[in-house]
Design a protein around this motif. Structure first.
Motif, PDB file in Angstrom:
ATOM      1  N   ALA A  70     -23.542 -38.607  -6.761  1.00  0.00           N
ATOM      2  CA  ALA A  70     -24.010 -37.661  -7.771  1.00  0.00           C
ATOM      3  C   ALA A  70     -24.858 -36.569  -7.123  1.00  0.00           C
ATOM      4  O   ALA A  70     -24.750 -35.392  -7.463  1.00  0.00           O
ATOM      5  N   GLY A  71     -25.704 -36.968  -6.160  1.00  0.00           N
ATOM      6  CA  GLY A  71     -26.545 -35.980  -5.481  1.00  0.00           C
ATOM      7  C   GLY A  71     -25.695 -34.952  -4.747  1.00  0.00           C
ATOM      8  O   GLY A  71     -25.953 -33.746  -4.824  1.00  0.00           O
ATOM      9  N   ALA A  72     -24.658 -35.425  -4.048  1.00  0.00           N
ATOM     10  CA  ALA A  72     -23.783 -34.518  -3.309  1.00  0.00           C
ATOM     11  C   ALA A  72     -23.041 -33.582  -4.261  1.00  0.00           C
ATOM     12  O   ALA A  72     -22.839 -32.402  -3.971  1.00  0.00           O
ATOM     13  N   GLU A  73     -22.666 -34.147  -5.409  1.00  0.00           N
ATOM     14  CA  GLU A  73     -21.942 -33.371  -6.407  1.00  0.00           C
ATOM     15  C   GLU A  73     -22.828 -32.250  -6.974  1.00  0.00           C
ATOM     16  O   GLU A  73     -22.391 -31.092  -7.085  1.00  0.00           O
ATOM     17  N   ILE A  74     -24.057 -32.593  -7.294  1.00  0.00           N
ATOM     18  CA  ILE A  74     -25.000 -31.596  -7.816  1.00  0.00           C
ATOM     19  C   ILE A  74     -25.221 -30.496  -6.779  1.00  0.00           C
ATOM     20  O   ILE A  74     -25.180 -29.302  -7.088  1.00  0.00           O
ATOM     21  N   GLU A  75     -25.443 -30.909  -5.533  1.00  0.00           N
ATOM     22  CA  GLU A  75     -25.675 -29.929  -4.468  1.00  0.00           C
ATOM     23  C   GLU A  75     -24.481 -29.002  -4.285  1.00  0.00           C
ATOM     24  O   GLU A  75     -24.642 -27.799  -4.094  1.00  0.00           O
ATOM     25  N   ALA A  76     -23.266 -29.582  -4.334  1.00  0.00           N
ATOM     26  CA  ALA A  76     -22.062 -28.763  -4.130  1.00  0.00           C
ATOM     27  C   ALA A  76     -21.932 -27.713  -5.228  1.00  0.00           C
ATOM     28  O   ALA A  76     -21.583 -26.559  -4.958  1.00  0.00           O
ATOM     29  N   ILE A  77     -22.214 -28.124  -6.459  1.00  0.00           N
ATOM     30  CA  ILE A  77     -22.134 -27.161  -7.570  1.00  0.00           C
ATOM     31  C   ILE A  77     -23.221 -26.095  -7.413  1.00  0.00           C
ATOM     32  O   ILE A  77     -22.976 -24.899  -7.590  1.00  0.00           O
ATOM     33  N   ALA A  78     -24.426 -26.536  -7.057  1.00  0.00           N
ATOM     34  CA  ALA A  78     -25.544 -25.596  -6.908  1.00  0.00           C
ATOM     35  C   ALA A  78     -25.247 -24.576  -5.805  1.00  0.00           C
ATOM     36  O   ALA A  78     -25.468 -23.373  -5.964  1.00  0.00           O
ATOM     37  N   VAL A  79     -24.704 -25.077  -4.678  1.00  0.00           N
ATOM     38  CA  VAL A  79     -24.370 -24.185  -3.571  1.00  0.00           C
ATOM     39  C   VAL A  79     -23.316 -23.170  -4.004  1.00  0.00           C
ATOM     40  O   VAL A  79     -23.394 -21.985  -3.690  1.00  0.00           O
ATOM     41  N   ASP A  80     -22.338 -23.663  -4.752  1.00  0.00           N
ATOM     42  CA  ASP A  80     -21.281 -22.789  -5.241  1.00  0.00           C
ATOM     43  C   ASP A  80     -21.847 -21.709  -6.158  1.00  0.00           C
ATOM     44  O   ASP A  80     -21.490 -20.530  -6.068  1.00  0.00           O
ATOM     45  N   ARG A  81     -22.758 -22.122  -7.044  1.00  0.00           N
ATOM     46  CA  ARG A  81     -23.398 -21.176  -7.956  1.00  0.00           C
ATOM     47  C   ARG A  81     -24.195 -20.111  -7.184  1.00  0.00           C
ATOM     48  O   ARG A  81     -24.170 -18.934  -7.511  1.00  0.00           O
ATOM     49  N   VAL A  82     -24.910 -20.581  -6.169  1.00  0.00           N
ATOM     50  CA  VAL A  82     -25.719 -19.659  -5.366  1.00  0.00           C
ATOM     51  C   VAL A  82     -24.811 -18.670  -4.637  1.00  0.00           C
ATOM     52  O   VAL A  82     -25.082 -17.477  -4.572  1.00  0.00           O
TER      53      VAL A  82
END
Lengths: 315, 315
Positions: free
Chosen positions: B268-280
């Motif tokens: 879940a942590g990796a998933e959140i980070e991947a989405i956040a990075v994509d958003r950024v």
């Protein structure tokens, strides 16, 4: 660790001192905090090296082909560096031993530099470690840098995306490999090399490739380069001159169509983005609390991502 | 495109309507703007599915093994979904045709759902598309989700990082593949399957694996799970029950040692980070001007990255 004398190292690397070059690449591999300073010191001296990517499935003879290419470029009077990238290996110890073996008859040749990089698990991974190593070798005055990878997976495709010209190696009788990889390799190959061409099936492999190439898929936009198919027996250097000629032809074609500049612009853009993303990620801080709420079903991962960045990003 | 009736779709997916499930996965694949809403609607119903990753080199019999596992889980009364991930394919058209072929004898079984995902070139790629598809299937009440990949490259390793239990398949006489992949597969495998065990060399392959496992490298921290080596002939379902048992044993071991919760938290942590990075990344805007200065040697990529984020990030 003491402070790194970056200016001194870069100066000695510019004087073609192998130990300084090796030390700078180690700093890159370790993700040293001195990297921004290293990159700044290298920048004015970059942009001259010709970067050639070499990829293909295990067993096609990549190392042998790389060595044969090194010899051919040396005969033409060029200084040559090799970066062998192993994205699946978390070790660099074994890689170093391998380098000594691989140096072989180049061991006393100051015009040759060979280095393995184990990039897996490094912060930011392949996406920026390998480009920074390329910058070191470029600034150190190598005319040609060969980037060799272990396979043809996604990370290999990322690595060869760094190259001005990408060679995809195949060998006869590896039909499965062609089948599995064809979507990927057709898109990344600038030159196909059918190695071990003294074996049965080499002509068939070359024909299959030419047929696949004729089906196209590369003409999405801009000028069209049709990758040539060159047959080699790298162990006896047979056909290697034809590979060097094919690389030169591709370079000339790229120069004529503005493609070299376009590729390098894309490469630099991707490199900047990868570093920026990495920098942003370090600012996110721990995600455990948010991840726990996602696992519990209390929060979805998109909402969690918004919460993660809302503390860091301007509106 | 009209607005998507997310609540309606999720409700029908929860009622096990295959077309609603398929539509939701298509929204994921297309990176639909409705994704955050979809994810929010799914969240309360997730966390129940058991996720099993299946990877291995081309030719080891992954599809056949997956089908045999589907049958075994069905016999045990479980609802089973399959996601076949092809990170090298930019196409989903061919994948759809493949799905119909693969459904085979499961075509009229409402307890089975099979879907290929071509993730290459998608915004954000594998890192979040596949997890979101898993969430759809999880919320739709499938007891087991099998995630099958095309090979054993870096992107495959990323995919199987999604799994609770990862199977690595091998076949006799593919020694090169073991050699090339061993660093990676030893770390990701929870269960090794030597398929095509009726062929010469199966015992040798199993012995080689057991030897490699005995050398360790998995004991970095926490409790130690030693991946069992199971021999199968998937085409005749031989040994498949033993694979199901090995999966169950691994699940029980994980539950006992808190490893299942730990894995899901990391995932879940990796998933959140991947989405956040994509958003950024989408907020960065164009990098061409900075890239041009880097190519010209006027600016180094680290300084360029700082400039890129300085407009977006809080100090």
């Amino acid at each position: 660790m003491g402070a790194v004398d970056v200016a001194g190292l870069v100066g000695r690397a510019r004087d073609a001192e192998p130990r300084a070059v090796a030390r700078l690449i180690s700093l890159v591999e370790q993700g040293s905090s001195a990297l921004p300073e290293v990159a700044a010191a290298l920048a004015p001296f970059t942009g001259n090296a010709q970067v050639v990517g070499i990829t293909g499935a295990p067993g096609v003879g990549k190392s042998t082909s790389t060595n044969a290419l090194v010899r051919a470029f040396r005969t033409a009077g060029k200084r040559v560096a090799v970066i062998a990238v192993d994205p699946s290996s978390p070790f660099s110890g074994g890689a170093l031993l391998g380098d000594r073996v691989r140096m072989g008859d180049h061991a006393t040749d100051e015009g040759v530099f060979i280095r393995s990089m184990a990039t897996r698990g490094h912060l930011g991974g392949l996406s920026w470690a390998t480009p920074q190593a390329l910058r070191v070798l470029d600034a150190a005055g190598f005319d040609v840098v060969l980037v060799e990878t272990v396979g043809v997976g996604q990370s290999e495709i990322e690595v060869v995306a760094l190259a001005d010209t990408t060679l995809v190696l195949l060998a006869p009788g590896m039909g499965d490999g062609i089948q599995a990889a064809k979507a990927g390799i057709l898109e990344i190959a600038d030159v196909f090399v059918v190695n071990k061409a003294d074996r049965d099936g080499a002509d068939q492999t070359a024909r299959d490739l030419k047929y696949m190439i004729s089906l196209g898929r590369r003409d999405r936009s801009g000028p069209l380069w049709r990758p040539p198919v060159v047959k080699t027996v790298a162990a006896s250097a047979e056909g290697v001159d034809a590979v060097v000629e094919a690389i030169a032809a591709h370079q000339a074609w790229m120069a004529e169509h503005g493609e070299l500049a376009a590729r390098r612009l894309r490469r630099a853009g991707a490199e900047i983005e990868a570093i920026a993303v990495d920098r942003v990620r370090t600012r996110f801080g721990p995600v455990d609390a948010l991840a726990g709420r996602v696992v519990a079903g209390e929060l979805d991962p998109f909402a969690a991502a918004e919460q993660l960045i809302s503390g860091n990003l301007r509106a």
